[in-house]
Design an enzyme around this catalytic site. Structure first.
Site, PDB file in Angstrom:
ATOM      1  CG  ASP A  37      19.431   4.217 -17.705  1.00 35.77           C
ATOM      2  OD1 ASP A  37      18.420   4.778 -17.242  1.00 35.77           O
ATOM      3  OD2 ASP A  37      20.428   4.837 -18.111  1.00 35.77           O
ATOM      4  CG  ASN A  87      10.380   6.796 -18.530  1.00 40.22           C
ATOM      5  OD1 ASN A  87       9.584   7.712 -18.326  1.00 40.22           O
ATOM      6  ND2 ASN A  87      11.592   6.773 -17.972  1.00 40.22           N
ATOM      7  CE1 TYR A 160      10.929  15.972 -23.702  1.00 42.72           C
ATOM      8  CE2 TYR A 160       9.096  17.509 -23.561  1.00 42.72           C
ATOM      9  CZ  TYR A 160       9.761  16.384 -23.100  1.00 42.72           C
ATOM     10  OH  TYR A 160       9.247  15.681 -22.038  1.00 42.72           O
ATOM     11  CB  THR A 195      13.107  13.838 -12.925  1.00 44.02           C
ATOM     12  OG1 THR A 195      13.103  14.370 -14.271  1.00 44.02           O
ATOM     13  CG2 THR A 195      11.735  13.273 -12.598  1.00 44.02           C
TER      14      THR A 195
END
Length: 255
Positions: A37, A87, A160, A195
């Site tokens: 991350d 991801n 996106y 999320t």
């Protein structure tokens, strides 16, 4: 629950959301997990939660040197991944727009992170899987797609949606290129999954009701809904699956 016993998995964007849920499930299934991350604090917290089966890798997927260094460090430490989940990504609510209204910088930032970042992750994952010191090659690479890359669902999110369509194509191309080296590449396509990425929708009752109303199963998804298919593709159970799209979207793409 040891379907991933003996495997090492790297998950990008694993500090929060789907990535974190997948990393935690992989660890429960017996894998060692690399929490990759850009947010060092989030990565460290995830490692502390998972325990000795996890380690952090702080990297920026849009920066090739950062990605290359992360893989080199893992290889040197004996943590070369058998499984890579690409991801990490962004969705720039309030900035992404229909094409006539889309600012070039929003397009570039989205593509740099979502598509170029996924490409760089896959590139160095493949290199790592081809150069194992034990002489083995092979592994499982899983990309995170979106229904907006398959249909017109995301017409208000040009950058996106285009980035996710590119990811779907990238997975198929790489799958075909390296199938003879036993490297499998597949795409998981989560639907609307609540999320922090979609707070702009989940915190707006009207917007949330509109999108949930288009889901045949009648509810929003959660990160836990995505874990199972990721385990399948990462494990030997998925040994004959490559180049495929696996929708986990409550039926959104059936409409």
């Amino acid at each position: 629950m040891t379907r991933l016993e003996g495997k090492t998995a790297l998950v990008t964007g694993a500090g929060t959301g789907i990535g974190l849920a997948v990393a935690e499930r992989f660890a429960r299934e017996g894998a060692r997990v690399v929490i990759a991350d850009r947010d060092a604090d989030a990565a460290s917290l995830a490692v502390a939660t998972i325990g000795d089966a996890a380690r952090a890798a702080v990297l920026d997927i849009s920066d090739e040197q950062s990605v290359a260094t992360a893989f080199a460090d893992l290889e040197a430490a004996g943590w070369a991944p058998d499984v890579v989940v690409a991801n990490a990504g962004v969705q720039l609510f309030g900035h992404d727009a229909k094409v006539a209204d889309l600012d070039l910088e929003v397009w570039r930032r989205t593509i740099d992170i979502n598509l170029t970042g996924t490409f760089l992750t896959v590139k160095h994952a493949v290199r790592s899987m081809l150069s194992r010191e034990d002489g083995r090659s092979g592994g499982s690479i899983i990309l995170t797609g979106s229904p907006t890359g398959l249909n017109g669902e995301g017409h208000d999110f040009t950058a996106y949606s285009a980035s996710k369509a590119g990811i779907h194509g990238l997975a198929r191309t790489v799958a075909a290129a390296y199938a003879d080296r036993n490297i499998r590449v597949n795409t998981v396509v989560p639907g609307y999954t609540e999320t922090t990425l979609v707070t702009a929708i989940s915190s707006d009752p009207e917007a949330r009701a509109a999108i949930v109303g288009r889901i045949p199963l009648g509810r929003a998804g959660s990160p836990a809904d995505v874990e199972g298919i990721m385990v399948y593709l990462a494990s030997d159970d998925g040994a004959f699956a490559t180049g495929a799209l696996f929708a986990v979207d409550g039926g959104m793409t059936t409409l």
